[in-house]
Scaffold this active site. Structure first.
Site, PDB file in Angstrom:
ATOM      1  N   HIS A 206      27.512   2.259 -20.565  1.00  0.00           N
ATOM      2  CA  HIS A 206      26.372   1.512 -21.062  1.00  0.00           C
ATOM      3  C   HIS A 206      26.415   1.490 -22.571  1.00  0.00           C
ATOM      4  CE1 HIS A 206      24.435   1.201 -17.197  1.00  0.00           C
ATOM      5  NE2 HIS A 206      24.843   2.432 -16.966  1.00  0.00           N
TER       6      HIS A 206
ATOM      7  N   CYS B 143      27.382  -3.100 -22.812  1.00  0.00           N
ATOM      8  CA  CYS B 143      26.446  -4.101 -23.313  1.00  0.00           C
ATOM      9  C   CYS B 143      26.456  -4.078 -24.838  1.00  0.00           C
ATOM     10  CB  CYS B 143      25.034  -3.805 -22.811  1.00  0.00           C
ATOM     11  SG  CYS B 143      24.834  -4.085 -21.045  1.00  0.00           S
TER      12      CYS B 143
END
Ligand SMILES: *[C@@H]1O[C@H](CO)[C@@H](O)[C@H](O)[C@H]1NC(C)=O
Ligand SMILES: *[C@@H]1O[C@H](CO)[C@@H](O)[C@H](O)[C@H]1NC(C)=O
Length: 412
Positions: free
Chosen positions: A114, A155
């Site tokens: 992430h 991301c």
């Protein structure tokens, strides 16, 4: 100071403990060895795809002739083998004691986890863009590699290198997304597995490497193909672009793979990385015929949504409080816009403060989603050392008021 260096020492421990002679078998006529570091920064079943990507990357490197002992895999092994952490505890202090790699060696780093503006996750921690790039520059200055290629799946991964990675230190990087967008999971639609099996950018470069002659294909050609096969985000290139003319095989292995004629897979069912836990739960609820199970799942979904809502409203309150402290005039604007991150070093201090005083983003990864508000605040204020310290204290106070003292424990 060098939190990212916990990865690199593993590489150098290996090189210092493996006599060079033993590795000569892997040395081609070109005078370098290939070393690879593959990192899945997450744990938990919902993040299965990061570990699956890393396992796939390992297979690609092995198929292309990179010796197993030159590949360092760093991941939580909680899925296939139900073991706990594999990451070695190495401190910057003992790191500095290791002997160095050959200054000609080629290093390939692949990282899947992430992320958000200027941060990537690591189980129970985060790595800031400032620390990552500082580690890379340190490695360059200490002649720890000849050339280094870095593929990053996360991301907002473009923000890890944008406006910070130098273009003259023999590092070429590509990222799954630009600096303002999510990356995407794929193959999420097997009802028995109920989790995403891969990440879209990762599967694009992995499939490309499986199905092309990477002893001839250049990094640039692979990048263009990856862009074509990453429909939901915009992969980016950074660093020393002239390296893009080198063959992929110089980093992923010089041997033509036996899988070279493998047909390319066609990723489907893309899910925004941040929504994976939510979407998976919703689908499970839709599919089950068992009322008792549906009730348990519905409860789980409610908890998850409540946790996310709590975080969103807390961040709003924190920003309002910081605006009333004089760091911004329009909280709505801070929340809804995205200024490009330029001052990575100041931002790194701010997110680390958030990490230590507000919410552990390595564990509560959904919190990362809101970090752009701090990038906006860093870019719209001109801090001196003392005003920055005051800001950090005010941030801590706002976090205490709106997150910490609420006993927040939700799954996210
Ligand atoms: C992992 O192992 C522990 C104990 O050995 C067990 O309780 C747990 O259910 C296992 N988890 C999975 C996912 O297999
Ligand atoms: C970043 O912000 C600090 C203050 O926190 C300042 O001293 C420094 O000059 C800024 N750097 C850049 C590149 O703007």
């Amino acid at each position: 100071m060098f939190s990212f260096l916990i990865i690199f020492p593993i590489l150098f421990t290996l090189s210092s403990s493996t006599p060079l002679g033993e590795l000569l078998g892997s040395r081609s006529t070109d005078d370098y060895n290939i070393y690879a570091v593959l990192v899945a920064g997450s744990n938990y079943y919902n993040n299965y795809r990061h570990q699956a990507d890393v396992c796939h990357a390992y297979q690609v490197l092995r198929n292309h002739g990179v010796p197993a002992e030159n590949i360092i895999v760093v991941m939580y092994d909680d899925i296939a083998n139900n073991k706990t952490i594999l990451i070695l505890e190495v401190t910057p202090e003992n790191f500095l004691g290791y002997s160095l790699l050959d200054p000609d060696d080629h290093v390939f780093i692949y990282f899947a986890d992430h992320g958000d503006v200027g941060i990537i996750g690591f189980p129970t921690n985060i790595i800031s863009s400032h620390d990552l790039n500082k580690a890379l520059v340190y490695m360059h200055d200490h002649k720890m590699y000849g050339k280094l290629t870095f593929y990053l799946e996360a991301c907002e991964s473009g923000s890890m290198f944008e406006n910070i990675l130098p273009d003259n230190i023999n590092i070429y990087a590509t990222t799954a997304a630009n600096s303002v967008e999510s990356s995407w999971g794929c193959y999420c639609d097997d009802p028995k597995i109920n989790v995403c099996l891969a990440d879209t950018y990762s599967v694009a470069w992995l499939d490309n490497s499986d199905s092309h002659d990477i002893t001839k294909e250049t990094l640039e050609q692979q990048f263009k193909d990856v862009v074509k096969h990453t429909p939901k985000s915009h992969p980016q290139q950074f660093g020393q672009k002239s390296m893009a003319g080198l063959e992929v095989g110089q980093f992923l292995g010089e041997k033509a793979s036996s899988r070279i004629h493998a047909t390319r897979s066609h990723p489907r069912d893309f899910v925004n990385s941040r929504d994976v836990p939510l979407v998976m739960l919703e689908r499970k609820i839709e599919r089950t015929d068992d009322a008792a199970e549906a009730a348990v799942l519905a409860k789980e979904l409610q908890t998850l949504i409540a946790g996310r809502r709590f975080l969103e409203s807390s961040i709003k309150k924190i920003v309002s409080q910081l605006c009333s402290n004089g760091y911004c005039s329009d909280a709505k604007q801070v929340l809804s816009t995205r200024q490009p991150l330029i001052n990575h070093s100041t931002y790194s201090k701010v997110v680390k403060k958030f990490q230590s005083s507000c919410l552990n983003l390595g564990i509560y990864t959904h919190g990362m989603k809101f970090m752009h508000v701090f990038a906006n605040l860093v870019e719209s204020n001109t801090f001196t050392e003392s005003t920055l310290n005051r800001f950090l204290a005010d941030l801590e106070k706002a976090c205490n008021d709106h997150i910490v003292n609420h006993g927040f424990e939700a799954i996210i």
